[in-house]
Each structure stands twice: as structure tokens, then as C-alpha cells.
Design a protein around this motif. Structure first.
Motif, mmCIF file in Angstrom:
data_model
loop_
_atom_site.group_PDB
_atom_site.id
_atom_site.type_symbol
_atom_site.label_atom_id
_atom_site.label_comp_id
_atom_site.label_asym_id
_atom_site.label_seq_id
_atom_site.Cartn_x
_atom_site.Cartn_y
_atom_site.Cartn_z
ATOM 1 N N ALA A 159 42.002 31.324 54.616
ATOM 2 C CA ALA A 159 40.773 32.038 54.263
ATOM 3 C C ALA A 159 41.060 33.503 53.961
ATOM 4 O O ALA A 159 40.494 34.083 53.030
ATOM 5 C CB ALA A 159 39.755 31.925 55.391
ATOM 6 N N ALA A 160 41.949 34.122 54.730
ATOM 7 C CA ALA A 160 42.311 35.523 54.489
ATOM 8 C C ALA A 160 42.986 35.675 53.130
ATOM 9 O O ALA A 160 42.721 36.640 52.395
ATOM 10 C CB ALA A 160 43.224 36.026 55.596
ATOM 11 N N ILE A 161 43.838 34.755 52.761
ATOM 12 C CA ILE A 161 44.480 34.793 51.445
ATOM 13 C C ILE A 161 43.428 34.673 50.354
ATOM 14 O O ILE A 161 43.440 35.419 49.365
ATOM 15 C CB ILE A 161 45.543 33.677 51.321
ATOM 16 C CG1 ILE A 161 46.736 33.984 52.209
ATOM 17 C CG2 ILE A 161 45.998 33.532 49.871
ATOM 18 C CD1 ILE A 161 47.752 32.871 52.259
ATOM 19 N N GLY A 162 42.483 33.759 50.514
ATOM 20 C CA GLY A 162 41.430 33.579 49.515
ATOM 21 C C GLY A 162 40.546 34.804 49.374
ATOM 22 O O GLY A 162 40.232 35.239 48.262
ATOM 23 N N LEU A 163 40.136 35.383 50.503
ATOM 24 C CA LEU A 163 39.284 36.577 50.460
ATOM 25 C C LEU A 163 40.016 37.760 49.844
ATOM 26 O O LEU A 163 39.445 38.531 49.074
ATOM 27 C CB LEU A 163 38.787 36.918 51.861
ATOM 28 C CG LEU A 163 37.760 35.945 52.443
ATOM 29 C CD1 LEU A 163 37.438 36.328 53.874
ATOM 30 C CD2 LEU A 163 36.510 35.941 51.596
ATOM 31 N N THR A 164 41.288 37.913 50.165
ATOM 32 C CA THR A 164 42.073 38.999 49.588
ATOM 33 C C THR A 164 42.201 38.834 48.075
ATOM 34 O O THR A 164 42.131 39.814 47.329
ATOM 35 C CB THR A 164 43.470 39.048 50.242
ATOM 36 O OG1 THR A 164 43.321 39.150 51.651
ATOM 37 C CG2 THR A 164 44.275 40.218 49.731
ATOM 38 N N THR A 165 42.356 37.622 47.621
ATOM 39 C CA THR A 165 42.442 37.372 46.189
ATOM 40 C C THR A 165 41.136 37.732 45.495
ATOM 41 O O THR A 165 41.134 38.375 44.438
ATOM 42 C CB THR A 165 42.778 35.884 45.936
ATOM 43 O OG1 THR A 165 44.007 35.574 46.599
ATOM 44 C CG2 THR A 165 42.896 35.594 44.465
ATOM 45 N N VAL A 166 40.024 37.359 46.081
ATOM 46 C CA VAL A 166 38.714 37.675 45.492
ATOM 47 C C VAL A 166 38.486 39.174 45.453
ATOM 48 O O VAL A 166 38.049 39.729 44.443
ATOM 49 C CB VAL A 166 37.595 36.952 46.280
ATOM 50 C CG1 VAL A 166 36.228 37.463 45.878
ATOM 51 C CG2 VAL A 166 37.685 35.458 46.070
ATOM 52 N N VAL A 167 38.800 39.867 46.548
ATOM 53 C CA VAL A 167 38.613 41.322 46.595
ATOM 54 C C VAL A 167 39.521 42.008 45.569
ATOM 55 O O VAL A 167 39.098 42.935 44.870
ATOM 56 C CB VAL A 167 38.872 41.858 48.023
ATOM 57 C CG1 VAL A 167 38.951 43.374 48.038
ATOM 58 C CG2 VAL A 167 37.786 41.375 48.953
ATOM 59 N N GLY A 168 40.741 41.566 45.460
ATOM 60 C CA GLY A 168 41.661 42.146 44.481
ATOM 61 C C GLY A 168 41.171 41.944 43.057
ATOM 62 O O GLY A 168 41.231 42.863 42.226
ATOM 63 N N ALA A 169 40.678 40.761 42.752
ATOM 64 C CA ALA A 169 40.158 40.503 41.405
ATOM 65 C C ALA A 169 38.939 41.375 41.116
ATOM 66 O O ALA A 169 38.795 41.912 40.010
ATOM 67 C CB ALA A 169 39.806 39.020 41.264
ATOM 68 N N LEU A 170 38.064 41.542 42.102
ATOM 69 C CA LEU A 170 36.891 42.398 41.904
ATOM 70 C C LEU A 170 37.284 43.854 41.699
ATOM 71 O O LEU A 170 36.755 44.536 40.815
ATOM 72 C CB LEU A 170 35.947 42.278 43.097
ATOM 73 C CG LEU A 170 35.145 40.978 43.188
ATOM 74 C CD1 LEU A 170 34.348 40.945 44.480
ATOM 75 C CD2 LEU A 170 34.222 40.836 42.000
ATOM 76 N N VAL A 171 38.223 44.343 42.510
ATOM 77 C CA VAL A 171 38.643 45.745 42.388
ATOM 78 C C VAL A 171 39.277 46.000 41.027
ATOM 79 O O VAL A 171 38.931 46.962 40.334
ATOM 80 C CB VAL A 171 39.610 46.123 43.531
ATOM 81 C CG1 VAL A 171 40.296 47.449 43.261
ATOM 82 C CG2 VAL A 171 38.864 46.186 44.844
ATOM 83 N N PHE A 172 40.197 45.147 40.609
ATOM 84 C CA PHE A 172 40.844 45.344 39.316
ATOM 85 C C PHE A 172 39.864 45.129 38.174
ATOM 86 O O PHE A 172 39.934 45.818 37.152
ATOM 87 C CB PHE A 172 42.056 44.420 39.169
ATOM 88 C CG PHE A 172 43.254 44.921 39.919
ATOM 89 C CD1 PHE A 172 43.887 46.094 39.546
ATOM 90 C CD2 PHE A 172 43.732 44.222 41.003
ATOM 91 C CE1 PHE A 172 44.985 46.562 40.244
ATOM 92 C CE2 PHE A 172 44.828 44.688 41.710
ATOM 93 C CZ PHE A 172 45.463 45.852 41.334
ATOM 94 N N GLY A 173 38.919 44.218 38.323
ATOM 95 C CA GLY A 173 37.919 44.001 37.283
ATOM 96 C C GLY A 173 36.996 45.189 37.112
ATOM 97 O O GLY A 173 36.730 45.640 35.994
ATOM 98 N N VAL A 174 36.518 45.733 38.229
ATOM 99 C CA VAL A 174 35.621 46.893 38.163
ATOM 100 C C VAL A 174 36.376 48.111 37.640
ATOM 101 O O VAL A 174 35.852 48.881 36.828
ATOM 102 C CB VAL A 174 35.003 47.164 39.551
ATOM 103 C CG1 VAL A 174 34.299 48.509 39.599
ATOM 104 C CG2 VAL A 174 34.042 46.048 39.912
ATOM 105 N N THR A 175 37.614 48.291 38.062
ATOM 106 C CA THR A 175 38.419 49.409 37.566
ATOM 107 C C THR A 175 38.652 49.287 36.066
ATOM 108 O O THR A 175 38.514 50.266 35.327
ATOM 109 C CB THR A 175 39.767 49.464 38.312
ATOM 110 O OG1 THR A 175 39.525 49.559 39.706
ATOM 111 C CG2 THR A 175 40.596 50.640 37.850
ATOM 112 N N GLY A 176 38.987 48.100 35.607
ATOM 113 C CA GLY A 176 39.185 47.891 34.173
ATOM 114 C C GLY A 176 37.919 48.116 33.381
ATOM 115 O O GLY A 176 37.944 48.698 32.286
#
Length: 91
Positions: A31-48
Motif C-alpha cells: 500500500a505504501a508503494i502504491g500511495l507513493t506512486t500516486v503522490v509522485g505522479a500527482l506532483v510531477f503532473g501538477v509541476t508539468g
């Protein structure tokens, strides 16, 4: 009960205890791996998206660049006659 069945029962109980004991940490890790992946995708998406919006604003609103719509002349269209082209002989 034979010794073989008794050993199988002990091994079965050990497997069940291991599954119950280790399932929580394993599920938590996944679950921690999954949540980290989602947060990373959101951060990079919003930054882009923010960088793309900033670049769009910079390119669209350049200072000193005039945008014109249609023709800039105010006179009526007129016919321009061109002379017949001449062909030069030799060079």
C-alpha cells in the motif's frame, strides 16, 4: 495419530500463523508503494502543468509583439496591373 500426520498438522499451523502474522506488514508495504506512486505522479503532473501554463503565458503575451487580426490597411481593394514579363536573350 501418526507422527507424520502430527508433523503435517504442526507445519500447517505454522504456515497459518505465518500468513496471519506477516500479511499485515506485507499489505502495508504494498500500500505504501502504491500511495507513493500516486503522490509522485500527482506532483510531477501538477509541476508539468504549471510549467506548461507559465510557458504558454510567456509565449502568448510577449512584450513588443503586436497581434493583428485581418488586414491592417483601411483602403478599399484595388486592381493592380502588371506589365508583360520580358525574356532576356543570353547572359
Amino acid at each position: 495419530m501418526t507422527a507424520k500426520r502430527e508433523n503435517a498438522a504442526i507445519v500447517g499451523a505454522g504456515v497459518a500463523a505465518c500468513a496471519v502474522c506477516c500479511a499485515g506488514p506485507i499489505l502495508g508495504f504494498v500500500a505504501a508503494i502504491g500511495l507513493t506512486t500516486v503522490v509522485g505522479a500527482l506532483v510531477f503532473g501538477v509541476t508539468g502543468l504549471a510549467i506548461a501554463a507559465a510557458m504558454t503565458l510567456l509565449l502568448v503575451r510577449r512584450p513588443g509583439r503586436q497581434r493583428t487580426v485581418g488586414c491592417s490597411g483601411t483602403s478599399q481593394p484595388s486592381v493592380v496591373s502588371l506589365g508583360m514579363p520580358s525574356v532576356r536573350q543570353g547572359s
